[in-house]
Design an enzyme around this catalytic site. Sequence first.
Site, PDB file in Angstrom:
ATOM      1  N   SER A   1      -9.834  -1.298   6.717  1.00 42.89           N
ATOM      2  CA  SER A   1      -9.251  -1.338   5.707  1.00 42.89           C
ATOM      3  C   SER A   1      -8.528  -2.425   5.142  1.00 42.89           C
ATOM      4  CB  SER A   1      -8.537   0.189   5.892  1.00 42.89           C
ATOM      5  OG  SER A   1      -9.253   1.323   5.656  1.00 42.89           O
TER       6      SER A   1
ATOM      7  N   SER B   1      -9.623   1.045   2.985  1.00 38.81           N
ATOM      8  CA  SER B   1      -8.819   2.055   2.093  1.00 38.81           C
ATOM      9  C   SER B   1      -7.771   1.342   1.225  1.00 38.81           C
ATOM     10  CB  SER B   1      -8.374   3.080   2.873  1.00 38.81           C
ATOM     11  OG  SER B   1      -7.248   2.367   3.899  1.00 38.81           O
TER      12      SER B   1
ATOM     13  N   LYS C   1       0.929  -1.243   0.037  1.00 39.42           N
ATOM     14  CA  LYS C   1      -0.046   0.068  -0.044  1.00 39.42           C
ATOM     15  C   LYS C   1       1.032   1.136   0.056  1.00 39.42           C
ATOM     16  CE  LYS C   1      -3.976   1.979   2.819  1.00 39.42           C
ATOM     17  NZ  LYS C   1      -4.895   1.625   4.148  1.00 39.42           N
TER      18      LYS C   1
END
Lengths: 99, 494
Positions: free
Chosen positions: B183, B159, B84
């Site tokens: 997330s 997310s 990420k």
Amino acid sequence: MTEPRISREDVEHVARLSRLELAEAELLRMQAELNNILAYIDKLRSVDTTGVPPTSHAVPLTNVMREDEPRPSFPLADMLANAPEAAGAFFRVPRIIEE
Amino acid sequence: MGGVSETLAALTIDALAAKFRAGEATPSDAARDYLARIEAHDPSIRAFMTVTRDVALAQAAEADARFKAGAPRGPLDGVPIALKDLFCTRGIRTACGSKILEQFVPPYDATTYQRLRGAGAVLLGKLNMDEFAMGSSTENSAYFTTRNPWDLDRVPGGSSGGSSAAVAGALAAATLGTDTGGSIRQPAAFCGVVGLKPTYGRVSRYGMVAFASSLDQAGPFAKTVADTARVLQVIAGADSMDSTAAAVPVPDYLAALGGGVKGLRIGIPREYFIDGMDPEVEQAVRAAVEVLRALGAQTEDVSLPHTEYGLAAYYLIGPAEASSNLARYDGVKYGLRVSGRDLVEMSSKTRAAGFGREVKRRIMLGTYALSAGYYDAYYGQAQRVRTLVARDFKAAFGRVDAIVAPTTPGVAFRIGEKEDPIQMYLNDVFTIPVSLAGLPGISVPAGFTRQGLPIGLQVIGRAYDEAAVLRVAHAYEQATDWHTRKPALEAVSR
């Protein structure tokens, strides 16, 4: 309709505290959205928390200590490499103190 | 370009490592297969912010040499992974989904990335996300929206949507994401992959761009529970650079998988089956409970009575912490600067231009909740409710060893479908209480809707008991074949 929780003046004040410049349309939308969210959040008021301590961290940890020994730190050039503006060994900012 | 089944990208980490050891393939072969898949499929999925092709090939060549010398570093050596885009990577831009960090090139590596590199893993690139990890769909990325590989018109969740979509599309063998209120687990559920949020404090946060420091936790996404355990093994444990990474011994997670669930007490929380949830999700989760029962688990109903207040508490605590953490983006030390007459004007213009709508909304909400006159009524009350949520779990874990529940009330929604912030926030209603209590939770594939969209089963454990969570998830996975289904992807022709 109940009185909105957050007035236009509140939004302007919080925006100043938050260092966010908001355009007029953004300010009005923010006011409406914050009022909606706070209306939802109001359900917390119905929970009886008398005598309940607050939780700031889910997993209790005490201070973690280490020996205070000097260690090499990052090279100055690396730390300044991402600066929007640098001068010598410093971050450069607009004038802060009035003449 | 053929389908995934013809490439090394189809393999689990264990199968890939076996091929490397047997000399049937090299880490460079694997890196090239994954890079070819990224080239063919990422133009439609859009999971990657940055593809680090040269880095990957160089790191893979080093791994080749280790295998050739008969000295590989372990089960992750030569395995292609991606991160990420909020894990700092030295010399590789880390934008965190935000325009304010568009030019930010970190001077150091996150601990998690250092540990993965130490284990020999190969970095394919950095993955898209909601700006500052605030969102449930990647629609809040300042750059683009990632697509769900199962249906390109739908969101991958968020997310960490780039991280889940990359694994679902076989664009990386495993990825790292972060979970503050869901997330990791929610996008894992939406994309039909495994995603684990470890206990708060299990994995170092050093080098992770901060959102809400009392909740943020890094964790793996992978194709299987065993692969997830492999990655957790490498990233878990105390860190001298993060005092909240606890000095709790890290067990052998792979060894813990074999235990099965016979005799294990598993709780089903009645508050996690609510009006308005997708009936196909409820049906799948109830069927999963039957599978666990058939495997010998003792299931019983438990109650987590403060569940319905978790979301409201989270939307005060998360924004309050974010408003403080994000104060650092002032246009001085790094990141965007928009000039102004003085420091205040410069910062205010910089932040106005650099932050997106959702980030501004949460900074405003958090600042308001912490401001004079409201602190106790909002922030203080939220922290007290957080205590009650944690006590619910503590009471339940006095009777059961693990809790299973739906990961989300619904499945992947259409891009643009949820415009209203509260509708978006409601996605996380089953993941947030676990985050508030700091407990480990995993999402494991548990079926598909009639439309072919993945459904996730959440397994929740006691603090630091990732082993139990992985064990239950593995037993369920081995008894079902949901994890073997792959989305049909058409390569983009160039």
